[in-house]
Motif scaffolding. Structure first.
Motif, PDB file in Angstrom:
ATOM      1  N   UNK A 136       2.469 -40.700  -5.651  1.00 37.56           N
ATOM      2  CA  UNK A 136       1.934 -39.359  -5.872  1.00 37.56           C
ATOM      3  C   UNK A 136       0.890 -39.017  -4.814  1.00 37.56           C
ATOM      4  N   UNK A 137       0.763 -37.719  -4.599  1.00 41.08           N
ATOM      5  CA  UNK A 137      -0.189 -37.217  -3.622  1.00 41.08           C
ATOM      6  C   UNK A 137      -1.100 -36.212  -4.315  1.00 41.08           C
ATOM      7  N   UNK A 138      -2.398 -36.443  -4.248  1.00 39.04           N
ATOM      8  CA  UNK A 138      -3.360 -35.581  -4.917  1.00 39.04           C
ATOM      9  C   UNK A 138      -3.690 -34.375  -4.037  1.00 39.04           C
ATOM     10  N   UNK A 139      -3.011 -33.263  -4.317  1.00 39.50           N
ATOM     11  CA  UNK A 139      -3.389 -32.021  -3.658  1.00 39.50           C
ATOM     12  C   UNK A 139      -4.805 -31.640  -4.047  1.00 39.50           C
ATOM     13  N   UNK A 154      10.861 -36.719 -10.824  1.00 33.87           N
ATOM     14  CA  UNK A 154       9.950 -35.894 -10.032  1.00 33.87           C
ATOM     15  C   UNK A 154       9.062 -35.148 -11.015  1.00 33.87           C
ATOM     16  N   UNK A 155       7.755 -35.162 -10.778  1.00 37.57           N
ATOM     17  CA  UNK A 155       6.871 -34.549 -11.759  1.00 37.57           C
ATOM     18  C   UNK A 155       5.476 -34.282 -11.219  1.00 37.57           C
ATOM     19  N   UNK A 156       4.589 -34.034 -12.167  1.00 38.10           N
ATOM     20  CA  UNK A 156       3.198 -33.689 -11.855  1.00 38.10           C
ATOM     21  C   UNK A 156       2.282 -34.454 -12.786  1.00 38.10           C
ATOM     22  N   UNK A 157       1.223 -35.003 -12.243  1.00 38.18           N
ATOM     23  CA  UNK A 157       0.138 -35.578 -13.032  1.00 38.18           C
ATOM     24  C   UNK A 157      -1.059 -34.634 -12.913  1.00 38.18           C
ATOM     25  N   UNK A 208       1.375 -33.974  -7.561  1.00 34.46           N
ATOM     26  CA  UNK A 208       2.823 -34.139  -7.701  1.00 34.46           C
ATOM     27  C   UNK A 208       3.253 -35.545  -7.307  1.00 34.46           C
ATOM     28  N   UNK A 209       4.409 -35.988  -7.842  1.00 38.77           N
ATOM     29  CA  UNK A 209       4.897 -37.324  -7.532  1.00 38.77           C
ATOM     30  C   UNK A 209       6.416 -37.384  -7.614  1.00 38.77           C
ATOM     31  N   UNK A 210       6.973 -38.413  -7.021  1.00 40.91           N
ATOM     32  CA  UNK A 210       8.381 -38.748  -7.152  1.00 40.91           C
ATOM     33  C   UNK A 210       8.465 -40.242  -7.428  1.00 40.91           C
ATOM     34  N   UNK A 211       9.600 -40.680  -7.979  1.00 43.77           N
ATOM     35  CA  UNK A 211       9.715 -42.106  -8.274  1.00 43.77           C
ATOM     36  C   UNK A 211      11.060 -42.450  -8.866  1.00 43.77           C
ATOM     37  N   UNK A 212      11.139 -43.665  -9.369  1.00 46.14           N
ATOM     38  CA  UNK A 212      12.352 -44.134  -9.999  1.00 46.14           C
ATOM     39  C   UNK A 212      12.035 -45.118 -11.108  1.00 46.14           C
ATOM     40  N   UNK A 213      13.047 -45.480 -11.899  1.00 45.56           N
ATOM     41  CA  UNK A 213      12.829 -46.397 -13.013  1.00 45.56           C
ATOM     42  C   UNK A 213      14.093 -47.204 -13.283  1.00 45.56           C
ATOM     43  N   UNK A 242      -5.147 -34.854 -20.355  1.00 47.01           N
ATOM     44  CA  UNK A 242      -4.466 -35.497 -19.239  1.00 47.01           C
ATOM     45  C   UNK A 242      -2.965 -35.528 -19.504  1.00 47.01           C
ATOM     46  N   UNK A 243      -2.182 -34.975 -18.576  1.00 46.89           N
ATOM     47  CA  UNK A 243      -0.738 -35.186 -18.552  1.00 46.89           C
ATOM     48  C   UNK A 243      -0.487 -36.300 -17.547  1.00 46.89           C
ATOM     49  N   UNK A 244      -0.369 -37.525 -18.032  1.00 44.46           N
ATOM     50  CA  UNK A 244      -0.128 -38.654 -17.149  1.00 44.46           C
ATOM     51  C   UNK A 244       1.264 -38.555 -16.540  1.00 44.46           C
ATOM     52  N   UNK A 245       2.212 -38.067 -17.331  1.00 44.06           N
ATOM     53  CA  UNK A 245       3.564 -37.804 -16.834  1.00 44.06           C
ATOM     54  C   UNK A 245       4.056 -36.472 -17.381  1.00 44.06           C
ATOM     55  N   UNK A 246       4.466 -35.617 -16.510  1.00 44.30           N
ATOM     56  CA  UNK A 246       5.186 -34.395 -16.855  1.00 44.30           C
ATOM     57  C   UNK A 246       6.280 -34.283 -15.807  1.00 44.30           C
ATOM     58  N   UNK A 247       7.479 -34.773 -16.161  1.00 43.69           N
ATOM     59  CA  UNK A 247       8.476 -35.021 -15.126  1.00 43.69           C
ATOM     60  C   UNK A 247       9.890 -34.654 -15.564  1.00 43.69           C
TER      61      UNK A 247
END
Length: 256
Positions: free
Chosen positions: A210-213, A250-253, A219-224, A47-52
């Motif tokens: 995130x949106x599960x294609x 911006x990344x991919x789970x 893929x997802x976008x966000x901030x911190x 699992x890549x929980x975050x790859x961003x």
């Protein structure tokens, strides 16, 4: 096996299969050559929980990763966990904040106790200090489905530190999720070469949508927002670094 027929209404005959002559060794009604209905099989997952890609307001952009791989059964597993970043610039310089090899055992529903060894430092570079740890970790799902990962680390020099990560998936639709995330780090010792002070080191919060294609690809976008505290903040100021920052990601789970 015996087939027992029972006459039913409207000229219909109902047959009931009574497996009275053959019983498997495990005690349930089935042919003897059939396996037990509950068998623990070894399997694995990555699992890549975050790859961003992260763009902070202060500092350089970075490629960030947070992955978890395991192999084993429902009770006993071997984990490889890694979290780190590659700050973008003239030189590609990947650094692992943590890289852990752990034995894991299920100790309660939804909770695993893990222990093993960890590493912090650069990969294929001498630009970062290195250290090794003994690691004790508790991983699971807290009430209200908060995914939680808490660890205690003791370095080769006896330095003690701990961290907590927690995140929650708020389902907006069948494919759309909103994920708040919290990270905290504390240390019982001052370790200047790693920019770590005694006490509360840092707090980081984030929000990703995130949106599960596909269930395995989202893929997802966000901030911190993140902030350093105490002695850790003093060390950052001495190095001319910011003690508080915000950014976008911006990344991919994905998982296999």
């Amino acid at each position: 096996m015996k087939l027992k027929g029972i006459a039913g209404g409207l000229g219909t005959t109902i047959f009931i299969l009574a497996a009275t002559d053959v019983q498997a060794e495990d005690g349930y009604d089935a042919p003897a050559e059939w396996p037990s209905p509950v068998v623990e099989h070894s399997r694995g997952s990555l699992l890549f929980d975050r790859l961003e890609y992260a763009r902070p307001d202060e500092g350089d952009d970075a490629l960030v990763w947070d992955f978890r791989a395991w192999y084993g059964g429902d009770v006993n597993r071997i984990y490889l966990k890694g979290e780190g970043e590659n700050v973008q610039g003239d030189d590609l310089d990947p650094e692992f904040e943590s890289l852990d090899l752990l034995y894991s055992r299920l100790i309660a529903p939804f909770w695993e106790l893990q222990g093993g060894v960890g590493y912090q430092g650069g990969i294929a570079t001498d630009d970062h200090p290195e250290r090794y740890f003994g690691v004790l970790n508790l991983q699971g799902v807290a009430p209200y489905r908060f995914e939680t990962d808490a660890d205690l680390r003791i370095s080769e020099d006896g330095d003690i530190s701990a961290s907590l990560e927690s995140e929650y998936d708020l389902r907006i639709s069948q494919r759309l999720f909103l994920q708040p995330r919290l990270e905290m780090a504390v240390s019982a010792n001052e370790v200047p070469e790693f920019g770590v002070g005694k006490g509360l080191n840092s707090v980081r919060t984030g929000l990703r949508i995130r949106y599960e294609l596909h269930r395995k690809f989202a893929p997802y976008i966000g901030g911190y927002w993140q902030k350093s505290y105490g002695d850790t903040a003093d060390m950052a100021r001495a190095e001319g670094e910011a003690t508080e920052d915000t950014g976008i990601v911006a990344g991919i789970r994905m998982w296999y």
